[in-house]
Scaffold this active site. Structure first.
Site, mmCIF file in Angstrom:
data_model
loop_
_atom_site.group_PDB
_atom_site.id
_atom_site.type_symbol
_atom_site.label_atom_id
_atom_site.label_comp_id
_atom_site.label_asym_id
_atom_site.label_seq_id
_atom_site.Cartn_x
_atom_site.Cartn_y
_atom_site.Cartn_z
ATOM 1 C CE LYS A 67 -3.785 -2.336 2.389
ATOM 2 N NZ LYS A 67 -4.472 -2.581 3.670
ATOM 3 C CD GLN B 209 -3.218 -4.457 6.535
ATOM 4 O OE1 GLN B 209 -3.138 -3.434 5.870
ATOM 5 N NE2 GLN B 209 -3.754 -5.574 6.057
ATOM 6 C CG ASP C 7 -9.527 -0.421 4.687
ATOM 7 O OD1 ASP C 7 -9.135 -0.590 3.512
ATOM 8 O OD2 ASP C 7 -8.842 -0.731 5.676
#
Length: 358
Positions: A118, A162, A185
């Protein structure tokens, strides 16, 4: 008049208490939903020794055709180049750049790898990357502080925690603490709720699910009116993909670990999407001829012939599916690259909204 009103109020109050007492006497059987939540533990229905490979001798179907391979990298490269150009324009016009903050807890190698991918992608297109790494045994308060600092930082427009987190941390609480306006997200309950409701627009759509739809649209795969079977119902992929498919007017069926005879359900799919984390779980006989297969599983299996000693394979037995399907995604190289592009796209969208409102 006042006397009548007082009597009416007393009657209502009496009626309320008596109805409440009656309700207490007969308990509903409907339990709290969290009490019926069970983990989806998939048990392979074939010999574990076959899990690493399927039937490599099957090369073509009965009429000599193989499926079209839906590669994600060319699509991702195209999207990323457009994102990069958009960021360059943003810099030149308002002197600002988007920023993405990622929080990593613990030392899981797969999580570290995902964060590295990422951050690398961010730098390539011009998004400013910010990272915070916390130890495996960090407290919930420490993690909340890290999320709060990113929520309040005006240079950061997207916040990612994460997943998965260590078991002593409450993922739901942490996800809910991320600002919905920075939840790139797409996992915040507000965004998932808006995704589920027709007529509403979530601030962000979960990246893997959005990437799945993007891949199908780029390849001119019709979704409207099709029978879509989503194998898996995780909050990260399965659930939002089912919701998103419904928003695109598909008839959606979810298969999970408690589904009886799942292969009978999947055989009715025009489009099959899988993300269950079991290598080669879905075999050729689970598929009807001509199905479009989107394999979103990424499973590391031992491979002595590889330099790393392992390789990635999907949930679907590729060798068997490619002679049954009309189109199929490879693993790796299918939805994965587009998922990263969707994260970059969401971050740019978040920055544009911020600067538009200031």
């Amino acid at each position: 008049m006042q006397h009548r009103a007082a009597m009416f109020c007393r009657m209502l109050e009496k009626g309320f208490h008596s109805s409440a007492q009656r309700a207490n006497k007969h308990h509903l059987r409907f339990p709290p939903l969290t009490s019926v939540d069970l983990p989806d533990i998939w048990i392979p229905r074939h010999d574990a020794s076959i899990a690493k490979t399927c039937s490599p001798h099957l090369k073509t179907n009965s009429i000599g055709q193989t499926a079209r391979v839906l590669e994600g990298k060319p699509i991702a490269n195209n999207i990323n180049s457009r994102i990069s150009a958009e960021i360059c324009e943003m810099k030149s016009t308002i002197g600002k750049t988007p920023g993405l903050g990622v929080i990593l807890v613990g030392g899981r190698r797969d999580s570290q790898s995902f964060v590295h991918i990422k951050m690398k992608a961010c730098m390539k297109v011009g998004i400013a990357p910010f990272t915070v790494e916390l130890p495996e045994d960090c407290t919930e308060a420490e993690l909340f502080d890290a999320v709060s600092s990113f929520n309040e930082n005006p240079l950061i427009h997207g916040v990612v925690v994460q997943l998965p987190l260590p078991k002593h941390l409450d993922e739901e609480k942490i996800i809910s603490y991320v600002s919905p306006e920075k939840d790139v997200d797409g996992f915040h309950p507000t965004n998932v709720g808006n995704l589920a409701m027709r007529g509403r627009e979530p601030s962000f759509i979960p990246c893997a699910s959005k990437g799945c739809i993007e891949l199908l649209l780029w390849n001119d795969v019709e979704i409207k009116g099709k029978n879509v079977v989503v194998v898996g119902r995780s909050k990260l992929v399965g659930l939002p993909t089912s919701l998103l498919m419904q928003r695109h007017h598909a008839t959606v069926t979810t298969v999970h670990a408690f589904t009886g005879n799942p292969e009978h359900v999947t055989c009715g799919a025009d489009i099959l999407v899988s993300d269950i984390g079991v290598p080669n779980m879905i075999r050729g006989h689970w598929l009807k001829p001509g199905v479009v297969v989107v394999d979103m599983g990424a499973n590391s299996v031992e491979d002595t012939g590889s330099l790393q000693g392992h390789r990635l394979i999907g949930d679907v037995c590729y060798e068997e599916a490619i002679v049954k399907a009309s189109a199929i995604t490879p693993v790796p190289g299918g939805v994965g690259p587009i998922t990263i592009s969707m994260l970059l796209s969401n971050t740019v969208d978040a920055a544009k909204r911020t600067y538009r409102n200031t």
